[in-house]
Design a protein around this motif. Sequence first.
Motif, short mmCIF file in Angstrom:
data_model
loop_
_atom_site.label_atom_id
_atom_site.label_comp_id
_atom_site.label_asym_id
_atom_site.label_seq_id
_atom_site.Cartn_x
_atom_site.Cartn_y
_atom_site.Cartn_z
N ASN A 52 -65.01 30.37 51.79
CA ASN A 52 -65.25 29.65 53.03
C ASN A 52 -64.51 30.36 54.17
O ASN A 52 -63.30 30.59 54.10
CB ASN A 52 -64.76 28.20 52.88
CG ASN A 52 -64.93 27.40 54.16
OD1 ASN A 52 -64.20 27.59 55.13
ND2 ASN A 52 -65.90 26.51 54.16
N HIS A 53 -65.25 30.71 55.21
CA HIS A 53 -64.72 31.51 56.32
C HIS A 53 -63.52 30.84 56.99
O HIS A 53 -62.51 31.49 57.28
CB HIS A 53 -65.87 31.73 57.32
CG HIS A 53 -65.50 32.49 58.54
ND1 HIS A 53 -65.76 33.84 58.67
CD2 HIS A 53 -64.89 32.11 59.69
CE1 HIS A 53 -65.33 34.25 59.86
NE2 HIS A 53 -64.80 33.22 60.49
N CYS A 54 -63.60 29.51 57.21
CA CYS A 54 -62.49 28.80 57.87
C CYS A 54 -61.25 28.78 56.99
O CYS A 54 -60.12 28.99 57.46
CB CYS A 54 -62.88 27.36 58.19
SG CYS A 54 -64.40 27.23 59.12
N ALA A 56 -60.47 30.94 54.84
CA ALA A 56 -59.91 32.29 54.83
C ALA A 56 -59.00 32.52 56.04
O ALA A 56 -57.92 33.11 55.92
CB ALA A 56 -61.03 33.32 54.80
N HIS A 57 -59.42 32.02 57.22
CA HIS A 57 -58.56 32.12 58.40
C HIS A 57 -57.21 31.44 58.13
O HIS A 57 -56.16 31.97 58.45
CB HIS A 57 -59.21 31.40 59.59
CG HIS A 57 -60.09 32.27 60.42
ND1 HIS A 57 -59.61 33.34 61.15
CD2 HIS A 57 -61.42 32.23 60.66
CE1 HIS A 57 -60.62 33.91 61.81
NE2 HIS A 57 -61.74 33.25 61.51
N VAL A 58 -57.27 30.24 57.55
CA VAL A 58 -56.06 29.47 57.32
C VAL A 58 -55.16 30.18 56.31
O VAL A 58 -53.95 30.32 56.52
CB VAL A 58 -56.40 28.05 56.81
CG1 VAL A 58 -55.13 27.29 56.43
CG2 VAL A 58 -57.19 27.28 57.86
N LEU A 73 -54.56 24.95 64.24
CA LEU A 73 -55.55 24.96 65.32
C LEU A 73 -56.38 26.22 65.13
O LEU A 73 -55.87 27.33 65.25
CB LEU A 73 -54.87 24.94 66.69
CG LEU A 73 -55.83 25.12 67.89
CD1 LEU A 73 -56.91 24.04 67.94
CD2 LEU A 73 -55.06 25.14 69.21
N TYR A 74 -57.65 26.02 64.79
CA TYR A 74 -58.57 27.14 64.57
C TYR A 74 -59.48 27.20 65.79
O TYR A 74 -60.35 26.35 65.97
CB TYR A 74 -59.35 26.90 63.28
CG TYR A 74 -60.50 27.85 63.02
CD1 TYR A 74 -60.50 29.15 63.50
CD2 TYR A 74 -61.58 27.44 62.25
CE1 TYR A 74 -61.55 30.01 63.23
CE2 TYR A 74 -62.64 28.29 61.97
CZ TYR A 74 -62.62 29.58 62.48
OH TYR A 74 -63.66 30.42 62.23
N ALA A 75 -59.24 28.17 66.65
CA ALA A 75 -59.98 28.27 67.91
C ALA A 75 -60.66 29.63 67.99
O ALA A 75 -60.01 30.65 68.16
CB ALA A 75 -59.03 28.09 69.09
N GLY A 226 -58.24 37.11 64.61
CA GLY A 226 -59.69 37.00 64.69
C GLY A 226 -60.30 37.26 63.32
O GLY A 226 -59.59 37.35 62.31
N ASP A 227 -61.64 37.36 63.27
CA ASP A 227 -62.30 37.63 61.98
C ASP A 227 -61.84 38.96 61.41
O ASP A 227 -61.74 39.94 62.13
CB ASP A 227 -63.82 37.67 62.19
CG ASP A 227 -64.36 36.30 62.54
OD1 ASP A 227 -63.60 35.32 62.45
OD2 ASP A 227 -65.55 36.22 62.90
N ASN A 228 -61.55 38.97 60.11
CA ASN A 228 -61.12 40.22 59.47
C ASN A 228 -61.48 40.18 57.99
O ASN A 228 -61.58 39.10 57.39
CB ASN A 228 -59.61 40.43 59.67
CG ASN A 228 -58.78 39.30 59.08
OD1 ASN A 228 -58.38 39.37 57.93
ND2 ASN A 228 -58.54 38.25 59.84
FE FE2 Z 1 -63.80 33.20 62.38
#
Ligand code: FE2
Length: 465
Positions: A52-54, A56-58, A73-75, A226-228
Motif C-alpha cells: 500500500n503506497h500510503c 509505505a510513506h509511513v 500528516l501525509y500531504a 516524496g514518492d520513492n
Molecule cells: Fe505518495
Amino acid sequence: MQDVIAPVLGRAGRLDAVAFSQGPGLGPCLRTVATAARALALALGVPLIGVNHCLAHVEIGRYTTGCEDPIVLYASGANTQVIGYLAGRYRIFGETLDIGLGNALDKFARTRGLPHPGGPGIERLAREGEMIELPYTVKGMDLAFSGLVTSASSSKAPLPDVCRGLQETAFAMCVEVTERALAHAGKDEVLLVGGVGANRRLQEMLGTMCKERGARLFVPEPVYLGDNGAMIAYTGRLQLENGMNTPISESRVDPNYRIDQVPCPWRDDHPETFFRVEPRGAEAIVQLGKTDAVKSRFERRYRDAALDTRLRQERTRSEARLISAARRNGVGTPIIRDVDGTTIVMERVYGEVLKAGLSAERLEAAGEAVGRLHAAGIVHGDLTTSNMIVRDGRVVVIDFGLAQSSEELEARGVDLHVLLQSLSAAVPEPDELIAAFVRGYRRAFPGADAVLEREEAIRRRGRYL
Ligand code: FE2
C-alpha cells in the motif's frame, strides 16, 4: 523499464522478493508497474509483494527518522490524510473531502501562471506577502480545499498576499486536524510525509504546534519524503518477514486501496495510549470548578495571529449560541452561564466520556442526541466519542466549538461521518455499535435515512483524485 531494473539486478547481491505499489494511485500507472513486477517475480522465482503506497510513506518515515508511534500528516499532490496506528492497523483520523493539498496548490498556481508544481513558487512569494482572509474549512477531523482555492484564484489582492493567505490558511487547517488527532489519540509524536512536506512553512507550523503540546516532530530527508522506490522495498520487506506475500491471483491493483485495509503485524500494540485521558484539548483549556466549567480558547501560535484571533472569537460566540439552541430543542448540553471574548463559563457536566465505555446502549442514546441536534438544524462539526458524556444513561453533548446552523444534507452527512470514523478508529469491530447509533438517530430524526445515505456517499467519494 529495462533501464531501471537491469542496474538494480546487477547491484543487488541477493534478491528475496519483488515488491510493488498496489495502490492507491492512477490505474494505468499502477497496472504498468504491477505487470512488470509479476513478470520479474515469476522469472526470478521469488515472492511477489503488493504494498500500500500510503503505508509505505509511513513506514519509511518511521524507519528513517526513528519515531515509534506517531500521528502522521501525509500531504502530497493527491492525498491529504491524518493517520494513526491502533490495534493492528493504521487508521485514517481525518482526510480531505475533496482534493489533496498538493493539487490545491497546483490548481491555484495554474490560474496565476506559476510553474508546476505550484508549492515552491507559492512558498517563495508568500514570504514577501501580507496575510489576507480566505475561507477556512475544517469539518471535525476532515478538511476541504476547493472553496479556498476558488476564493484565492479569484482574489483581487496582490499575488504575494494571496499566496500568503492561501498557504497560511491551508497549512493551518492541516495542522489543526493533526493536533486534534494527537489530542484524541493521546500520542506524542508527529511524522510529516508526502511531497508537500518539503515546504518549510508547513514544517515550521507543525514544529510550533508540537512544541506547545510537548510532542516531537519528525521529518524524513527530502529523498524519503516524496514518492520513492525505497519506501516500497522497505515496506515489502516488513511484509515478507511477516509472511504477507501476494499470490498472483490477488495481485490486481486497487486505485482506491486504503491504508486501513492492511494488517500490520510488525507494529506493537499500544491500545492503552489511545484511551489515555488528555487533560488539554486541541484548542481550548477547560478549567473545572465544583459546579462550573470555564472554557478558554488559547492562542495557537503556529497560525497567523490575525487568523488565530478571528477563529477563536468566531468559535466562542458561535459555540455559546448553538449550545443554548440545542438545549432548547431537547439535546443534553451544559447550561451556559456567561460568555466573554474567547471564554465561556458553563455548567460542569459530571459523568463518563463516551469513548471510555463504548456499549450499544450508550451508542443508541448518542444516536438519539445527534438526531435531535440535526432535527433542530444544528450540526456539531466535531462529533467524536470524546465529545459526549454519559450522565445517568443520558448523553450530554459537549464542545460545540465547530458547530453551525445548517439543514444541509452534506453538513449533516459529514457530521455522522466524523463520528462513525472516530468509532471505527476506536474499536476493531465497530458494526454493532454503529447499528445501535443508527437506531437512536432514526428514532429522533425523521430525515435520518437521507443523511445516512449521504454519509455512505461521503465515505465512498473519490478521496484519491
Ligand atoms: Fe505518495
